[in-house]
Design an enzyme around this catalytic site. Structure first.
Site, PDB file in Angstrom:
ATOM      1  N   ASP A  33       0.858  -1.189   0.000  1.00 12.74           N
ATOM      2  CA  ASP A  33       0.000   0.000   0.000  1.00 12.74           C
ATOM      3  C   ASP A  33       0.900   1.248   0.000  1.00 12.74           C
ATOM      4  O   ASP A  33       1.876   1.332   0.744  1.00 12.74           O
ATOM      5  CB  ASP A  33      -0.898  -0.009   1.241  1.00 12.74           C
ATOM      6  CG  ASP A  33      -2.055   0.964   1.116  1.00 12.74           C
ATOM      7  OD1 ASP A  33      -3.209   0.510   1.080  1.00 12.74           O
ATOM      8  OD2 ASP A  33      -1.807   2.194   1.061  1.00 12.74           O
ATOM      9  N   HIS A 102     -10.397  -5.287  -2.845  1.00 13.62           N
ATOM     10  CA  HIS A 102      -9.059  -5.608  -2.338  1.00 13.62           C
ATOM     11  C   HIS A 102      -9.118  -5.893  -0.845  1.00 13.62           C
ATOM     12  O   HIS A 102     -10.006  -5.418  -0.143  1.00 13.62           O
ATOM     13  CB  HIS A 102      -8.074  -4.473  -2.626  1.00 13.62           C
ATOM     14  CG  HIS A 102      -8.583  -3.127  -2.214  1.00 13.62           C
ATOM     15  ND1 HIS A 102      -9.460  -2.407  -2.983  1.00 13.62           N
ATOM     16  CD2 HIS A 102      -8.352  -2.391  -1.106  1.00 13.62           C
ATOM     17  CE1 HIS A 102      -9.751  -1.274  -2.360  1.00 13.62           C
ATOM     18  NE2 HIS A 102      -9.103  -1.241  -1.228  1.00 13.62           N
ATOM     19  N   PHE A 103      -8.134  -6.656  -0.405  1.00 16.00           N
ATOM     20  CA  PHE A 103      -8.013  -7.040   1.007  1.00 16.00           C
ATOM     21  C   PHE A 103      -6.752  -6.383   1.558  1.00 16.00           C
ATOM     22  O   PHE A 103      -5.672  -6.547   1.005  1.00 16.00           O
ATOM     23  CB  PHE A 103      -7.910  -8.556   1.139  1.00 16.00           C
ATOM     24  CG  PHE A 103      -9.143  -9.278   0.669  1.00 16.00           C
ATOM     25  CD1 PHE A 103     -10.126  -9.669   1.566  1.00 16.00           C
ATOM     26  CD2 PHE A 103      -9.327  -9.558  -0.677  1.00 16.00           C
ATOM     27  CE1 PHE A 103     -11.277 -10.325   1.133  1.00 16.00           C
ATOM     28  CE2 PHE A 103     -10.468 -10.213  -1.128  1.00 16.00           C
ATOM     29  CZ  PHE A 103     -11.448 -10.595  -0.221  1.00 16.00           C
ATOM     30  N   HIS A 104      -6.928  -5.644   2.648  1.00 18.19           N
ATOM     31  CA  HIS A 104      -5.778  -5.024   3.318  1.00 18.19           C
ATOM     32  C   HIS A 104      -5.213  -6.006   4.335  1.00 18.19           C
ATOM     33  O   HIS A 104      -5.973  -6.624   5.098  1.00 18.19           O
ATOM     34  CB  HIS A 104      -6.230  -3.796   4.115  1.00 18.19           C
ATOM     35  CG  HIS A 104      -6.794  -2.676   3.308  1.00 18.19           C
ATOM     36  ND1 HIS A 104      -6.064  -1.558   2.984  1.00 18.19           N
ATOM     37  CD2 HIS A 104      -8.027  -2.461   2.791  1.00 18.19           C
ATOM     38  CE1 HIS A 104      -6.833  -0.702   2.309  1.00 18.19           C
ATOM     39  NE2 HIS A 104      -8.029  -1.232   2.182  1.00 18.19           N
TER      40      HIS A 104
HETATM   41  P1  5GP Z   1      -9.745   1.433   0.163  1.00 18.15           P
HETATM   42  O1  5GP Z   1     -10.019   2.786   0.742  1.00 18.15           O
HETATM   43  O2  5GP Z   1     -10.323   1.360  -1.231  1.00 18.15           O
HETATM   44  O3  5GP Z   1     -10.171   0.289   1.047  1.00 18.15           O
HETATM   45  O4  5GP Z   1      -8.194   1.263   0.076  1.00 18.15           O
HETATM   46  C1  5GP Z   1      -7.428   1.723  -0.992  1.00 18.15           C
HETATM   47  C2  5GP Z   1      -5.990   1.634  -0.564  1.00 18.15           C
HETATM   48  O5  5GP Z   1      -5.193   1.797  -1.698  1.00 18.15           O
HETATM   49  C3  5GP Z   1      -5.589   2.692   0.452  1.00 18.15           C
HETATM   50  O6  5GP Z   1      -5.047   2.064   1.596  1.00 18.15           O
HETATM   51  C4  5GP Z   1      -4.578   3.530  -0.295  1.00 18.15           C
HETATM   52  O7  5GP Z   1      -3.521   3.948   0.535  1.00 18.15           O
HETATM   53  C5  5GP Z   1      -4.093   2.606  -1.379  1.00 18.15           C
HETATM   54  N1  5GP Z   1      -3.709   3.252  -2.617  1.00 18.15           N
HETATM   55  C6  5GP Z   1      -4.318   4.296  -3.236  1.00 18.15           C
HETATM   56  N2  5GP Z   1      -3.703   4.570  -4.395  1.00 18.15           N
HETATM   57  C7  5GP Z   1      -2.681   3.687  -4.520  1.00 18.15           C
HETATM   58  C8  5GP Z   1      -1.686   3.472  -5.530  1.00 18.15           C
HETATM   59  O8  5GP Z   1      -1.600   4.153  -6.546  1.00 18.15           O
HETATM   60  N3  5GP Z   1      -0.808   2.461  -5.303  1.00 18.15           N
HETATM   61  C9  5GP Z   1      -0.862   1.670  -4.188  1.00 18.15           C
HETATM   62  N4  5GP Z   1       0.053   0.715  -4.079  1.00 18.15           N
HETATM   63  N5  5GP Z   1      -1.780   1.852  -3.222  1.00 18.15           N
HETATM   64  C10 5GP Z   1      -2.692   2.838  -3.393  1.00 18.15           C
END
Ligand code: 5GP
Length: 137
Positions: A33, A102-104
């Protein structure tokens, strides 16, 4: 919600945008991330176009969770993580910011998580952590 082929993760899957990758096969990709909520924060995503967990085909969900487990085990070993938060946000109302499921995996405690998608991490530090995790995969 209709799937946006231009979302950031779709572009990472197609190789149009860079990512610090941990693992990739024909169905799943795992990478670091870019705005980590803790050191070692990784993401595991199925390649099939789905916005949330709710519209992910069950077979893809079943396979992806196996890779989630594999990456979690590598994070545990590589970083000596005492605990790992598995987080999955489905829908903007839950805080989802990238519209591809996606899974964190966040080696931290739920009580100590940094702010979500708030601040760019140090790229060199993230690369070093990724090398350690990859060595355990
Ligand atoms: P969400 O809010 O959709 O659950 O999580 C999206 C995640 O993607 C966030 O933790 C954010 O930091 C990460 N993220 C956003 N843009 C990018 C990117 O361009 N590359 C990577 N590797 N992570 C990203």
């Amino acid at each position: 919600m209709a799937y946006d082929e231009q979302n950031i993760f779709a572009r990472i899957i197609r190789g149009e945008l860079p990512a610090i990758k941990l693992y990739e096969d024909d169905q799943v990709i795992a990478f670091m991330d870019i705005m980590p909520q803790a050191d070692g924060h990784a993401l595991v995503i199925p390649k099939v176009p789905a916005v949330t967990l709710l519209d992910l085909p069950p077979e893809a969900a079943a396979y992806t969770i196996q890779i989630v487990q594999k990456v979690a085990q590598a994070i545990e070993k590589a970083l000596d993580a005492k605990g790992i938060v598995l987080m999955q946000l489905s829908g903007e109302a839950a805080g989802q910011t990238v519209p591809h499921v996606h899974f964190h995996l966040i080696p931290s405690s739920i009580h100590q998580l940094g702010r979500h998608a708030a601040q760019m991490g140090d790229q060199e530090k993230i690369k070093t952590l990724a090398e350690k995790i990859k060595a355990q995969l």
